[in-house]
Design a protein around this motif. Structure first.
Motif, short mmCIF file in Angstrom:
data_model
loop_
_atom_site.label_atom_id
_atom_site.label_comp_id
_atom_site.label_asym_id
_atom_site.label_seq_id
_atom_site.Cartn_x
_atom_site.Cartn_y
_atom_site.Cartn_z
N PRO A 62 14.25 25.97 -16.13
CA PRO A 62 12.82 26.27 -16.16
C PRO A 62 12.46 27.65 -16.69
O PRO A 62 11.35 27.85 -17.16
CB PRO A 62 12.39 26.11 -14.70
N ASP A 63 13.36 28.61 -16.60
CA ASP A 63 13.05 29.97 -17.06
C ASP A 63 13.43 30.15 -18.52
O ASP A 63 14.51 29.72 -18.95
CB ASP A 63 13.78 31.00 -16.20
N ALA A 64 12.58 30.82 -19.26
CA ALA A 64 12.77 30.97 -20.70
C ALA A 64 14.04 31.73 -21.04
O ALA A 64 14.65 31.48 -22.07
CB ALA A 64 11.56 31.70 -21.30
N GLU A 65 14.46 32.65 -20.17
CA GLU A 65 15.65 33.44 -20.50
C GLU A 65 16.95 32.68 -20.24
O GLU A 65 18.03 33.16 -20.58
CB GLU A 65 15.67 34.75 -19.71
N ASN A 66 16.86 31.49 -19.64
CA ASN A 66 18.06 30.69 -19.39
C ASN A 66 18.32 29.75 -20.56
O ASN A 66 17.46 28.94 -20.91
CB ASN A 66 17.92 29.87 -18.11
N ALA A 67 19.49 29.88 -21.15
CA ALA A 67 19.82 29.05 -22.31
C ALA A 67 20.08 27.61 -21.90
O ALA A 67 20.67 27.34 -20.86
CB ALA A 67 21.04 29.62 -23.01
N SER A 68 19.67 26.67 -22.75
CA SER A 68 19.99 25.27 -22.52
C SER A 68 21.49 25.06 -22.80
O SER A 68 22.09 25.78 -23.58
CB SER A 68 19.15 24.37 -23.43
N VAL A 69 22.09 24.08 -22.13
CA VAL A 69 23.52 23.83 -22.29
C VAL A 69 23.81 22.35 -22.50
O VAL A 69 23.09 21.48 -22.00
CB VAL A 69 24.34 24.34 -21.08
N TYR A 70 24.87 22.09 -23.24
CA TYR A 70 25.38 20.74 -23.46
C TYR A 70 26.18 20.33 -22.22
O TYR A 70 26.82 21.17 -21.58
CB TYR A 70 26.26 20.77 -24.70
N PHE A 71 26.16 19.05 -21.85
CA PHE A 71 26.90 18.62 -20.67
C PHE A 71 27.55 17.25 -20.90
O PHE A 71 27.18 16.49 -21.80
CB PHE A 71 25.98 18.56 -19.45
N LYS A 72 28.54 16.97 -20.06
CA LYS A 72 29.18 15.66 -20.02
C LYS A 72 29.50 15.31 -18.57
O LYS A 72 29.66 16.20 -17.74
CB LYS A 72 30.50 15.66 -20.82
N ILE A 73 29.61 14.00 -18.31
CA ILE A 73 30.11 13.54 -17.01
C ILE A 73 31.34 12.68 -17.29
O ILE A 73 31.29 11.71 -18.05
CB ILE A 73 29.06 12.73 -16.24
N LYS A 74 32.46 13.09 -16.70
CA LYS A 74 33.71 12.35 -16.82
C LYS A 74 34.23 12.06 -15.42
O LYS A 74 34.43 12.99 -14.63
CB LYS A 74 34.75 13.15 -17.60
N LYS A 75 34.41 10.77 -15.13
CA LYS A 75 34.82 10.34 -13.80
C LYS A 75 33.88 10.93 -12.74
O LYS A 75 32.68 10.72 -12.79
CB LYS A 75 36.28 10.71 -13.55
N ASP A 76 34.41 11.76 -11.85
CA ASP A 76 33.57 12.31 -10.78
C ASP A 76 33.29 13.80 -11.01
O ASP A 76 33.05 14.54 -10.06
CB ASP A 76 34.26 12.12 -9.42
N PHE A 78 31.19 16.85 -13.35
CA PHE A 78 30.04 17.23 -14.16
C PHE A 78 30.44 18.50 -14.93
O PHE A 78 30.75 19.52 -14.32
CB PHE A 78 28.89 17.49 -13.19
N TYR A 79 30.48 18.44 -16.27
CA TYR A 79 30.91 19.56 -17.11
C TYR A 79 29.72 20.14 -17.85
O TYR A 79 28.91 19.39 -18.42
CB TYR A 79 31.94 19.11 -18.15
N THR A 80 29.60 21.48 -17.88
CA THR A 80 28.60 22.14 -18.71
C THR A 80 29.31 23.04 -19.71
O THR A 80 30.27 23.73 -19.37
CB THR A 80 27.61 22.97 -17.87
N TYR A 81 28.83 23.01 -20.95
CA TYR A 81 29.48 23.74 -22.04
C TYR A 81 28.54 24.83 -22.56
O TYR A 81 27.87 24.68 -23.57
CB TYR A 81 29.85 22.78 -23.17
N MET A 86 32.17 24.98 -17.49
CA MET A 86 32.15 24.92 -16.02
C MET A 86 32.32 23.47 -15.56
O MET A 86 31.83 22.54 -16.21
CB MET A 86 30.84 25.47 -15.47
N ARG A 87 33.00 23.31 -14.42
CA ARG A 87 33.23 21.98 -13.85
C ARG A 87 32.68 21.93 -12.43
O ARG A 87 32.95 22.81 -11.63
CB ARG A 87 34.74 21.69 -13.82
N TYR A 88 31.92 20.87 -12.16
CA TYR A 88 31.35 20.68 -10.83
C TYR A 88 31.70 19.28 -10.35
O TYR A 88 31.39 18.29 -11.03
CB TYR A 88 29.83 20.85 -10.86
#
Length: 266
Positions: A62-76, A78-81, A86-88
Motif C-alpha cells: 500500500p505504501d508508495a515507497e515499497n517496491a512491488s515483488v514477483y512471487f511464486k507458491i511451491k508446495k507449502d 510462499f516465495y517472494t523475489y 524470501m521463503r514463508y
C-alpha cells in the motif's frame, strides 16, 4: 540369457532415473491453484489494515515507497523475489484465508477484502512517487581567493531516476523492499572563464573506497565544497543508507591542473 538380464536391469534403471527426474521437476513447479486463490487484496486479521494486493504474479504494497515483488507458491511455501529471495511457510490457505509463517516465525493471519473501496485505497496511496531527498536541481556557488587568484566552485545536485532498493522488515517479520532515488552531483571549478574541472559524480565512482555491499544500498545524499588549499579544491560527499544515520564521508580534491582524487574521510 545373461545379456538379456543385464539389458533389462539397465532399462529398469533408466525408467527409474527418468521418473526421478520428472519428480524433481514436479517438485519445483508452481501451485497455480494456490496462486489463483491469492489474487486480491489481503488484510491483517487483527488490525484490518491492508497488507498487500496480489495481481497476477506480483505483490503490491500500500505504501508508495515499497517496491512491488514477483512471487511464486511451491508446495507449502510462499516465495517472494525482491531485493532478496524470501521463503514463508504456508500454514493455511483457502479462498478468503491466508496464514503463513513470517521470518520471525510468527503466524501472519490474513483475510481477503470484500470491500471494493479497498482497491481505490491501495492504488490511491501508490499514485505518488517516492519523494527524493532533492526534488529539483539545486545549485551551490562558492567564490574563493587563493594566492591572488579568484575561483568559483560549483555543486549541482541533480535528482535522478536511479532506484536504490533497501530491504526492511515489518513487525511481523515480513520482508519489504523500499524504493529510494539516487542523486547525481555535478562539480566544476572555474578560474575566470576557464574551466579547470567539470564532471558528474555518482556513487559508483567511490567503489574503490567504499565496500560494494554498502554502496548497493546507499545513495549519494549530498556534496559540499569546503575550500581551497595548496593541494586543490576540496569537496566532501555524503554516501548514506536512506532513512538512517549510517553514512560514509568521502573527500574529493580537484587539483589545479584538473585532476580528481578520491579518499575516504578518516
Amino acid at each position: 540369457m545373461k545379456k538379456y538380464a543385464v539389458f533389462l536391469l539397465l532399462l529398469l534403471g533408466l525408467v527409474a532415473c527418468n521418473k526421478g527426474q520428472k519428480a524433481a521437476l514436479n517438485d519445483g513447479q508452481e501451485d497455480l491453484k494456490a496462486k489463483k486463490m491469492l489474487q486480491g487484496i489481503w488484510l491483517d486479521d487483527e488490525s484490518d489494515e491492508i497488507l498487500f494486493k496480489v495481481q497476477g504474479d506480483t505483490i503490491y504494497y500500500p505504501d508508495a515507497e515499497n517496491a512491488s515483488v514477483y512471487f511464486k507458491i511451491k508446495k507449502d511455501t510462499f516465495y517472494t523475489y525482491g531485493n532478496e529471495v524470501m521463503r514463508y511457510k504456508i500454514d493455511k490457505q483457502a479462498e478468503h484465508l491466508f496464514w503463513f509463517h513470517s521470518l520471525s516465525d510468527n503466524i501472519v493471519k490474513l483475510h481477503k477484502s470484500e470491500d471494493p473501496s479497498d482497491s481505490l485505497r491501495i492504488m490511491g496511496r501508490r499514485s505518488t512517487e517516492v519523494i527524493p531527498t532533492y526534488t529539483e536541481v539545486t545549485k551551490r556557488d562558492s567564490v574563493v581567493m587563493y594566492e591572488g587568484k579568484r575561483y568559483r566552485a560549483y555543486v549541482y545536485v541533480n535528482p535522478s531516476k536511479i532506484k536504490v532498493v533497501k530491504t526492511s522488515y515489518t513487525d511481523d517479520g515480513m520482508s519489504i523492499d523500499n524504493v529510494y532515488y539516487d542523486n547525481v552531483m555535478h562539480i566544476c571549478v572555474y578560474e575566470g572563464k576557464k574551466m579547470i574541472y567539470g564532471h558528474d559524480i555518482t556513487k559508483d565512482m567511490f567503489s574503490d573506497v567504499i565496500k560494494e555491499d554498502f554502496l548497493k544500498n546507499a545513495i549519494l545524499a549530498d556534496m559540499r565544497f569546503y575550500g581551497v588549499s595548496k593541494v586543490g579544491f576540496r569537496y566532501q560527499a555524503t554516501v548514506g543508507i536512506p532513512e538512517s544515520s549510517v553514512c560514509n564521508l568521502v573527500n574529493l580534491v580537484v587539483s589545479f591542473d584538473g585532476k580528481l582524487s578520491i579518499k575516504i574521510a578518516q
